[in-house]
Design a protein around this motif. Structure first.
Motif, PDB file in Angstrom:
ATOM      1  N   LYS A   1      78.262  91.415  50.819  1.00  0.00           N
ATOM      2  CA  LYS A   1      78.718  92.784  50.580  1.00  0.00           C
ATOM      3  C   LYS A   1      79.555  93.206  51.775  1.00  0.00           C
ATOM      4  O   LYS A   1      79.125  93.079  52.921  1.00  0.00           O
ATOM      5  N   ASN A   7      82.646  96.166  53.097  1.00  0.00           N
ATOM      6  CA  ASN A   7      83.548  97.279  52.841  1.00  0.00           C
ATOM      7  C   ASN A   7      84.407  97.500  54.067  1.00  0.00           C
ATOM      8  O   ASN A   7      84.002  97.221  55.193  1.00  0.00           O
ATOM      9  N   ARG A  23      88.877 103.098  51.485  1.00  0.00           N
ATOM     10  CA  ARG A  23      88.021 101.923  51.599  1.00  0.00           C
ATOM     11  C   ARG A  23      87.802 101.254  50.256  1.00  0.00           C
ATOM     12  O   ARG A  23      87.725 101.912  49.236  1.00  0.00           O
ATOM     13  N   PHE A  28      84.976  98.472  48.433  1.00  0.00           N
ATOM     14  CA  PHE A  28      83.637  97.930  48.545  1.00  0.00           C
ATOM     15  C   PHE A  28      83.597  96.651  47.714  1.00  0.00           C
ATOM     16  O   PHE A  28      83.808  96.686  46.507  1.00  0.00           O
TER      17      PHE A  28
END
Length: 197
Positions: free
Chosen positions: A6, A8, A139, A141
């Motif tokens: 994960k 971002n 941003r 993600f």
């Protein structure tokens, strides 16, 4: 190599197509023998003028993109030579993810081998991201395990990745690490080979 799952980061939109490896890292900066230190020369001829001053008209020199870790570019990113220095420079500068409609094959492989997640999206999806990335602090993600990308403004896309490269990036493995994971099997084979000879 640092694992990635994960992630971002702030997006920097590089709205150019056919960006080649000599533009990413010019040949005069390829004299280093280690992988670090190339980031300062990334896009050198676009970032700096002949006197070494930052060009105000280049996107990466704008303050809102100084902390960007995701680069979004046009089609055929990384074309040209097969130099591995190009992903080294991008990674050393701070980019962990590159998104484009298409990549040169060798460049793509060099990216994932060095821990950069290179993601192919459609031209429409890339255009939407580039438009949104004009806003400061925009941003994305990214979830590598689920192979999806979102923002906080309604954008969502899925992406494909070869299962081999996905496993390598999720675990932070390079090809040496993969070999070391087979150390017991290699030792067993060598002992067996010694007993036969």
């Amino acid at each position: 190599m640092e694992a990635i799952n994960k992630f971002n980061g702030i997006v920097c939109p590089l709205n150019r197509v056919n960006v080649d490896t000599d533009q990413i890292i010019p040949k005069q900066f390829l004299k280093r023998i280690e992988r670090q230190g190339f980031g300062q020369f990334l896009f050198h001829h676009w970032r700096f003028d002949d006197d070494g001053n930052k060009r105000e008209d280049f996107i990466m020199n704008q303050m809102q993109y100084e902390q960007a870790e995701i680069l979004v570019a046009g089609e055929n990113f990384g074309c040209g030579s097969s130099r591995e220095h190009a992903p080294w420079a991008l990674l050393d500068y701070g980019f962990r993810v590159i998104i484009a409609p298409s990549f040169a094959d060798i460049f793509y492989n060099n990216c994932v081998k060095n821990g950069i997640l290179a993601i192919r999206l459609t031209e429409a999806e890339v255009s939407e991201i580039m438009e949104k990335a004009k806003e400061p602090g925009y941003r994305l993600f990214i979830n590598l395990k689920d192979q999806d990308i979102t923002d906080r403004k309604g954008f969502a896309a899925d992406f494909d990745i070869d299962p081999y490269w996905k496993q390598m990036l999720l675990n932070g493995w390079d090809e040496i690490a993969v070999t070391l994971n087979l150390e017991d099997e290699i030792s067993s084979y060598e002992k067996k080979a010694e007993s036969i000879s």
